[in-house]
Write an enzyme that holds these catalytic residues in place. Structure first.
Site, PDB file in Angstrom:
ATOM      1  N   HIS A 199       0.876  -1.189   0.000  1.00 12.52           N
ATOM      2  CA  HIS A 199       0.000   0.000   0.000  1.00 12.52           C
ATOM      3  C   HIS A 199       0.911   1.236   0.000  1.00 12.52           C
ATOM      4  CE1 HIS A 199      -3.496   2.379   0.605  1.00 12.52           C
ATOM      5  NE2 HIS A 199      -3.793   2.113   1.863  1.00 12.52           N
ATOM      6  N   HIS A 235      -2.275  -2.672  -9.530  1.00 20.02           N
ATOM      7  CA  HIS A 235      -3.272  -2.050  -8.658  1.00 20.02           C
ATOM      8  C   HIS A 235      -4.513  -2.919  -8.633  1.00 20.02           C
ATOM      9  CE1 HIS A 235      -5.950   0.907  -6.870  1.00 20.02           C
ATOM     10  NE2 HIS A 235      -4.857   1.479  -6.440  1.00 20.02           N
ATOM     11  N   ASP A 239       2.561   5.473  -7.006  1.00 17.38           N
ATOM     12  CA  ASP A 239       3.816   5.565  -6.280  1.00 17.38           C
ATOM     13  C   ASP A 239       5.029   5.121  -7.076  1.00 17.38           C
ATOM     14  OD1 ASP A 239       3.083   6.927  -4.068  1.00 17.38           O
ATOM     15  OD2 ASP A 239       2.176   5.169  -3.150  1.00 17.38           O
TER      16      ASP A 239
HETATM   17  N1  ACO Z   1       5.162  -7.366  -9.894  1.00 19.35           N
HETATM   18  C1  ACO Z   1       5.031  -8.627 -10.400  1.00 19.35           C
HETATM   19  N2  ACO Z   1       3.871  -9.291 -10.439  1.00 19.35           N
HETATM   20  C2  ACO Z   1       2.781  -8.688  -9.975  1.00 19.35           C
HETATM   21  C3  ACO Z   1       2.830  -7.382  -9.446  1.00 19.35           C
HETATM   22  C4  ACO Z   1       4.068  -6.724  -9.421  1.00 19.35           C
HETATM   23  N3  ACO Z   1       4.186  -5.487  -8.923  1.00 19.35           N
HETATM   24  N4  ACO Z   1       1.601  -7.014  -9.028  1.00 19.35           N
HETATM   25  C5  ACO Z   1       0.795  -8.053  -9.294  1.00 19.35           C
HETATM   26  N5  ACO Z   1       1.503  -9.068  -9.864  1.00 19.35           N
HETATM   27  C6  ACO Z   1       0.975 -10.358 -10.351  1.00 19.35           C
HETATM   28  C7  ACO Z   1       0.567 -11.255  -9.210  1.00 19.35           C
HETATM   29  O1  ACO Z   1       1.642 -12.071  -8.791  1.00 19.35           O
HETATM   30  C8  ACO Z   1      -0.565 -12.039  -9.821  1.00 19.35           C
HETATM   31  O2  ACO Z   1       0.008 -13.001 -10.693  1.00 19.35           O
HETATM   32  P1  ACO Z   1      -0.740 -14.428 -10.923  1.00 19.35           P
HETATM   33  O3  ACO Z   1      -2.072 -14.104 -11.544  1.00 19.35           O
HETATM   34  O4  ACO Z   1       0.182 -15.188 -11.819  1.00 19.35           O
HETATM   35  O5  ACO Z   1      -0.863 -15.043  -9.555  1.00 19.35           O
HETATM   36  C9  ACO Z   1      -1.250 -11.020 -10.703  1.00 19.35           C
HETATM   37  O6  ACO Z   1      -0.247 -10.070 -11.051  1.00 19.35           O
HETATM   38  C10 ACO Z   1      -2.424 -10.312 -10.036  1.00 19.35           C
HETATM   39  O7  ACO Z   1      -1.926  -9.631  -8.899  1.00 19.35           O
HETATM   40  P2  ACO Z   1      -2.559  -9.695  -7.450  1.00 19.35           P
HETATM   41  O8  ACO Z   1      -1.456  -9.766  -6.430  1.00 19.35           O
HETATM   42  O9  ACO Z   1      -3.596 -10.777  -7.399  1.00 19.35           O
HETATM   43  O10 ACO Z   1      -3.257  -8.302  -7.383  1.00 19.35           O
HETATM   44  P3  ACO Z   1      -3.839  -7.611  -6.088  1.00 19.35           P
HETATM   45  O11 ACO Z   1      -4.961  -6.774  -6.549  1.00 19.35           O
HETATM   46  O12 ACO Z   1      -4.103  -8.590  -5.018  1.00 19.35           O
HETATM   47  O13 ACO Z   1      -2.613  -6.683  -5.589  1.00 19.35           O
HETATM   48  C11 ACO Z   1      -1.075  -4.901  -5.490  1.00 19.35           C
HETATM   49  C12 ACO Z   1      -2.452  -5.381  -6.005  1.00 19.35           C
HETATM   50  C13 ACO Z   1      -0.957  -5.168  -3.982  1.00 19.35           C
HETATM   51  C14 ACO Z   1      -0.968  -3.401  -5.714  1.00 19.35           C
HETATM   52  C15 ACO Z   1       0.049  -5.640  -6.257  1.00 19.35           C
HETATM   53  O14 ACO Z   1      -0.050  -5.331  -7.623  1.00 19.35           O
HETATM   54  C16 ACO Z   1       1.436  -5.293  -5.714  1.00 19.35           C
HETATM   55  O15 ACO Z   1       1.894  -5.907  -4.742  1.00 19.35           O
HETATM   56  N6  ACO Z   1       2.126  -4.279  -6.347  1.00 19.35           N
HETATM   57  C17 ACO Z   1       3.421  -3.844  -5.855  1.00 19.35           C
HETATM   58  C18 ACO Z   1       3.269  -2.976  -4.617  1.00 19.35           C
HETATM   59  C19 ACO Z   1       2.696  -1.596  -4.934  1.00 19.35           C
HETATM   60  O16 ACO Z   1       3.122  -0.908  -5.851  1.00 19.35           O
HETATM   61  N7  ACO Z   1       1.735  -1.171  -4.115  1.00 19.35           N
HETATM   62  C20 ACO Z   1       1.118   0.149  -4.228  1.00 19.35           C
HETATM   63  C21 ACO Z   1      -0.333   0.033  -4.623  1.00 19.35           C
HETATM   64  S1  ACO Z   1      -1.017   1.612  -4.933  1.00 19.35           S
HETATM   65  C22 ACO Z   1      -1.139   2.327  -3.441  1.00 19.35           C
HETATM   66  O17 ACO Z   1      -1.498   1.772  -2.449  1.00 19.35           O
HETATM   67  C23 ACO Z   1      -0.770   3.665  -3.397  1.00 19.35           C
END
Ligand code: ACO
Length: 430
Positions: free
Chosen positions: A266, A307, A365
């Site tokens: 987050h 996201h 971010d």
């Molecule tokens: N890098 C690589 N793979 C990713 C990433 C990433 N940044 N984000 C998602 N994925 C992949 C997941 O592993 C998943 O793969 P799969 O389908 O093979 O299992 C798929 O994409 C879907 O992702 P989820 O984790 O299910 O998406 P969720 O909605 O649960 O999570 C989140 C969203 C937490 C933002 C995630 O994308 C993440 O961890 N990103 C990196 C951290 C980040 O930038 N957070 C800031 C969010 S914005 C904010 O709060 C201001």
């Protein structure tokens, strides 16, 4: 179009009718309240990927089309034309202020910036290398011990003073946490200055020297704060709502939001992005890190990518990316290097099937840390900056929830997967 859905439960062959709920914009929902009584089942939705937890008038996100509206106003228009306090007024009160309303609001925020002196002593008790987010969580949680005049959650006037107080004091708290972490004297707020200029002064001025606020830096913070001010039912806001639904005092509820924001999935992502870019180092390493992010056996993720709601682009990221150019042109070359690296990483990832198929785009971010760094803000203060901005959204949501006569304690159910009933065994026989 039907206004009803039907579902057959395990205990009955008769389908249960479920009402359709529609807002003014966005995907409709199925009203599953009472489903358990009618059909003998619960709904199962870990991490709330398909669940609306409330009705809200504050913020709308269209994830498929990359749209973000605060009270109906597009974020790019607000970021270009408004100020953070104007947006704060809008989010809390529902309408943009008239000049008189704006003057009164600014006056109120300006005159609530100081902290009780006993509270200031708390900072001395923290370890010298405490993370500012840890200090902020504790200090905000303790505010109810000082400001009893705003803890009657059923009094709308108390609720309003609470919100003004929080928006006013959170920069003072964040700056004091920073000063403690660098061993410098805490600077008092200066009520002659605007919201972000005051914050910069409290962070970077020292009593021994005069300090000139850099107008480019304070304008950049205004933009970043507006972009981060609210984002409907995100993890930290939902946490504030959940804690607040118990009737807890609002300072306690808000401190849970700060704690939730800190996580790298987050608000902690902005600090993590900068650490990641520094670790990648230069463009020759980009492909290697993109491969690491795709490797399911490697915990590494591209921070600032992906996201839960945006599956096209994050409109806030577009504004920030554009703003990066202006800020970096004005400041240092190291920032340019990181920005170029970030652009390269974005390009490689956006051309890669893994990211394309999963609709993973840069989020707000991915670029914000680069601006913060260019302004001289240290990495451990990136998430506190986010917390200052999001305080507005947390207050607006808490107030909206408290105004809603339908608010009940938030209490999810579970699928129990543990032992079935078994008998206690005396310790000597285990
Ligand atoms: N890098 C690589 N793979 C990713 C990433 C990433 N940044 N984000 C998602 N994925 C992949 C997941 O592993 C998943 O793969 P799969 O389908 O093979 O299992 C798929 O994409 C879907 O992702 P989820 O984790 O299910 O998406 P969720 O909605 O649960 O999570 C989140 C969203 C937490 C933002 C995630 O994308 C993440 O961890 N990103 C990196 C951290 C980040 O930038 N957070 C800031 C969010 S914005 C904010 O709060 C201001």
């Amino acid at each position: 179009m039907t206004n009803q859905y039907s579902l057959s439960g395990p205990d009955s062959n008769e389908p249960t009718e479920l009402a359709r709920v529609e807002g003014t914009l966005g995907t409709p929902a199925v009203d599953v309240r009472g489903l358990n009584q009618k059909a003998g089942v619960f709904t199962y939705d870990p991490a709330f990927t398909a669940t609306c937890s409330c009705e809200s008038d504050i913020t709308f996100i269209d994830g498929a089309n990359g749209q973000l509206l605060y009270r109906g106003y597009p974020i790019d228009q607000l970021a270009e034309k408004a100020s953070h306090l104007e947006v704060s007024y809008l989010l809390i009160n529902g309408e943009l202020p008239s000049q008189d309303q704006m003057d009164t609001f600014r006056e109120s925020i300006t005159h609530h910036t100081m902290l009780n002196t006993s509270l200031m002593k708390f900072f001395d008790s923290f370890h010298y290398d405490a993370h500012p987010m840890a200090m902020m969580t504790g200090i905000v949680g303790s505010l109810a011990a000082f400001y009893h005049d705003t803890t009657n959650i059923h009094d709308p006037e108390h609720r309003e003073i609470f919100a003004h107080r929080m928006i006013a004091k959170i920069p003072t708290i964040a700056a004091a946490a920073y000063k403690h972490s660098v061993g410098q004297p805490i600077m008092s707020p200066n009520n002659e200055l605007g919201y972000t200029a005051n914050l910069l002064r409290m962070m970077f001025a020292v009593p021994a020297e005069t300090y000139e606020v850099d107008s480019i830096a304070s304008k950049a913070l205004e933009v970043l704060f507006m972009l981060h001010a609210d984002h409907e039912q995100n993890a930290s806001t939902s946490t504030v709502r959940m804690a607040g639904s118990t009737g807890a005092n609002p300072y306690a509820a808000l401190s849970t939001g700060i704690a939730a924001l800190w996580g790298p999935a987050h608000g902690g992502a902005n600090e993590a992005v900068l650490n990641m870019l520094n670790e990648i180092g230069d463009s020759s390493q980009v492909s290697k890190y993109v491969e690491k992010a795709k490797d399911k056996n490697d915990p590494f993720k591209l921070m600032g990518f992906g996201h839960r709601v945006y599956k096209n682009f994050d409109p806030r990221a577009l504004v920030i990316r554009e703003y990066c150019h202006q800020v970096l042109d004005h400041y240092n070359t190291h920032g340019h290097r990181l920005f170029d690296l970030a652009r390269e990483l974005e390009k490689v990832a956006l051309e890669d099937d893994y990211f394309v198929e999963r609709k993973l785009y840069p989020n707000v971010d991915f670029y914000s840390g680069i601006i913060y760094e260019a302004l001289g803000i240290p990495a451990n203060m990136f998430t506190p900056m986010f917390a200052i901005a999001r305080t507005v959204g947390w207050c607006a949501h808490w107030m909206e929830m408290m105004n809603d006569p339908g608010t009940r304690i938030a209490r999810p159910r579970q699928i129990y997967t543990g032992y079935t009933k078994r008998d206690y065994v005396d310790i000597g026989h285990r």
